[in-house]
Design a protein around this motif. Structure first.
Motif, mmCIF file in Angstrom:
data_model
loop_
_atom_site.group_PDB
_atom_site.id
_atom_site.type_symbol
_atom_site.label_atom_id
_atom_site.label_comp_id
_atom_site.label_asym_id
_atom_site.label_seq_id
_atom_site.Cartn_x
_atom_site.Cartn_y
_atom_site.Cartn_z
ATOM 1 N N THR A 101 0.751 -1.502 0.310
ATOM 2 C CA THR A 101 0.423 0.150 -0.047
ATOM 3 C C THR A 101 0.381 1.147 -0.041
ATOM 4 O OG1 THR A 101 -0.098 0.059 2.290
ATOM 5 C CG2 THR A 101 -1.695 -1.122 1.293
ATOM 6 N N MET A 102 0.089 2.979 -0.362
ATOM 7 C CA MET A 102 0.817 3.784 -0.524
ATOM 8 C C MET A 102 1.277 4.179 1.052
ATOM 9 S SD MET A 102 -0.239 7.762 -2.084
ATOM 10 C CE MET A 102 -0.926 6.332 -3.230
ATOM 11 N N CYS A 158 -1.459 1.953 -4.203
ATOM 12 C CA CYS A 158 -3.019 1.374 -4.016
ATOM 13 C C CYS A 158 -3.319 1.311 -2.452
ATOM 14 C CB CYS A 158 -2.902 -0.331 -3.545
ATOM 15 S SG CYS A 158 -2.126 -0.479 -5.532
ATOM 16 N N ARG A 159 -4.290 2.429 -2.381
ATOM 17 C CA ARG A 159 -5.108 2.559 -0.981
ATOM 18 C C ARG A 159 -5.109 0.734 -0.310
ATOM 19 N NH1 ARG A 159 -8.147 5.091 -4.554
ATOM 20 N NH2 ARG A 159 -8.036 7.494 -4.742
ATOM 21 N N ALA A 160 -4.761 -0.214 -1.463
ATOM 22 C CA ALA A 160 -5.539 -1.387 0.053
ATOM 23 C C ALA A 160 -4.527 -2.908 -0.725
ATOM 24 C CB ALA A 160 -6.173 -1.519 0.702
ATOM 25 N N THR A 166 -8.134 -1.084 -10.508
ATOM 26 C CA THR A 166 -8.026 0.580 -10.595
ATOM 27 C C THR A 166 -8.745 1.172 -10.087
ATOM 28 O OG1 THR A 166 -10.070 0.095 -12.302
ATOM 29 C CG2 THR A 166 -7.779 0.085 -13.568
ATOM 30 N N GLY A 167 -9.932 0.662 -9.318
ATOM 31 C CA GLY A 167 -10.122 1.709 -8.406
ATOM 32 C C GLY A 167 -9.620 1.488 -7.389
ATOM 33 N N ASN A 168 -8.789 0.654 -7.101
ATOM 34 C CA ASN A 168 -8.132 1.044 -5.637
ATOM 35 C C ASN A 168 -6.887 1.628 -5.886
ATOM 36 O OD1 ASN A 168 -7.366 0.729 -2.862
ATOM 37 N ND2 ASN A 168 -6.264 -0.836 -3.921
ATOM 38 N N CYS A 169 -5.625 1.187 -7.235
ATOM 39 C CA CYS A 169 -4.304 1.869 -7.816
ATOM 40 C C CYS A 169 -4.123 2.607 -8.622
ATOM 41 C CB CYS A 169 -3.832 0.075 -8.040
ATOM 42 S SG CYS A 169 -3.829 -0.432 -6.701
ATOM 43 N N LEU A 170 -3.283 3.274 -8.404
ATOM 44 C CA LEU A 170 -3.378 3.860 -9.185
ATOM 45 C C LEU A 170 -2.118 3.489 -10.429
ATOM 46 C CD1 LEU A 170 -2.200 6.963 -10.047
ATOM 47 C CD2 LEU A 170 -0.195 7.200 -9.098
ATOM 48 N N THR A 171 -2.958 3.721 -11.904
ATOM 49 C CA THR A 171 -1.978 3.234 -13.303
ATOM 50 C C THR A 171 -1.258 4.161 -13.468
ATOM 51 O OG1 THR A 171 -3.846 2.888 -13.929
ATOM 52 C CG2 THR A 171 -3.431 1.195 -12.699
#
Length: 215
Positions: A101-102, A158-160, A166-171
Motif C-alpha cells: 500500500t502507499m 494502492c490504497r489497500a 483500477t479503482g484502488n491503485c494508481l495506474t
C-alpha cells in the motif's frame, strides 16, 4: 671685497628651496594615503581568497552530490531485482523492503519510513540485510570506498492490499497499446510502484532519489 652678484644669490636660494626636505605635514599625509592604499589592497586580497574558497567548496559539493546520485542507482537496481524475484506483490514483503500500500510521506513526497537516524529496517517494512553499505567496500572499478550508506523502500501506489484494482491503485497515465502474449490487446492494467532511496554520504550529507515503474 667682492660681493655676490644678485642673480647668483637668487639662483642659489632657489636651488636650496628645490632640494629642501618636505614639511612634516606633507610627509604625514603621504603616510596616511599609503596606509589607506595598503588596507584596501589587503581587503581585496581577503575577499578574493574567500571567493576562491567558496568556489572550490561549491565545486566539491556538486561533485559529491553527483557521486551520491550515481551510487543511488545501485540501490535502485537492487529494488528492481526484488520486484522481479517472484515474491507476491499483493501483500507486504519485508524480504524486499516492500509495502503493498502507499506509504505516508512528507510534503516533499519522501516516505516517513526512510526518515530518522538510521532506518535500517525502514520502519519494520524491510530487512537489515537490504541496507547497501559502501562505507568500507570500494566502488566498482576503483579501490576507493565511496563512503555512502543507502536505504530504500518500495511501495505500491494502492490504497489497500490485495489484487490490483483500477479503482484502488494508481495506474500509468499512458497504458501500453501493445499486445499480450497471444497477440490480443491487454485487458488489465498494472499498478505503479515507487522506489525511494536515501543516500547518507560524507560530512553528514543526505540525498533522496525516487523512481516510479510498472512491473
Amino acid at each position: 671685497m667682492n660681493t655676490p652678484h644678485p642673480l647668483r644669490r637668487s639662483n642659489l636660494t632657489n636651488s636650496m628651496r628645490k632640494h629642501s626636505p618636505l614639511p612634516r605635514r606633507q610627509r604625514g599625509i603621504i603616510m596616511v594615503i599609503a596606509l589607506i592604499t595598503l588596507a584596501i589592497m589587503m581587503v581585496g586580497a581577503v575577499a578574493a581568497l574567500r571567493a576562491m574558497n567558496a568556489t572550490l567548496t561549491g565545486a566539491g559539493n556538486v561533485g559529491m552530490k553527483r557521486d551520491m546520485g550515481n551510487q543511488a542507482e545501485i540501490a535502485l537496481r537492487k529494488a528492481m531485482v526484488g520486484l522481479n524475484s517472484g515474491v507476491a506483490l499483493t501483500s507486504n514483503a519485508t524480504s524486499i523492503n516492500y509495502s503493498a500500500t502507499m506509504l505516508p510521506t512528507t510534503p516533499e513526497g519522501i516516505p516517513n519510513a526512510l526518515l530518522g537516524t538510521t532506518p535500517t529496517t525502514v520502519g519494520g517494512l524491510g530487512a537489515a540485510s537490504n541496507v547497501v553499505d559502501l562505507t568500507a567496500a570500494p566502488a566498482y572499478g576503483t579501490a576507493i570506498a565511496p563512503k555512502v550508506t543507502m536505504y530504500y523502500v518500495i511501495d505500491r501506489l494502492c490504497r489497500a492490499t490485495g489484487d490490483m484494482d483500477t479503482g484502488n491503485c494508481l495506474t500509468p497515465s499512458n497504458p501500453s497499446q501493445g499486445t499480450d502474449g497471444s497477440g490480443g490487446i491487454p485487458t488489465t492494467s498494472k499498478p505503479v510502484y515507487r522506489v525511494t532511496v536515501r543516500v547518507d554520504g560524507p560530512r553528514g550529507s543526505q540525498s533522496f532519489y525516487q523512481a516510479t515503474l510498472s512491473n
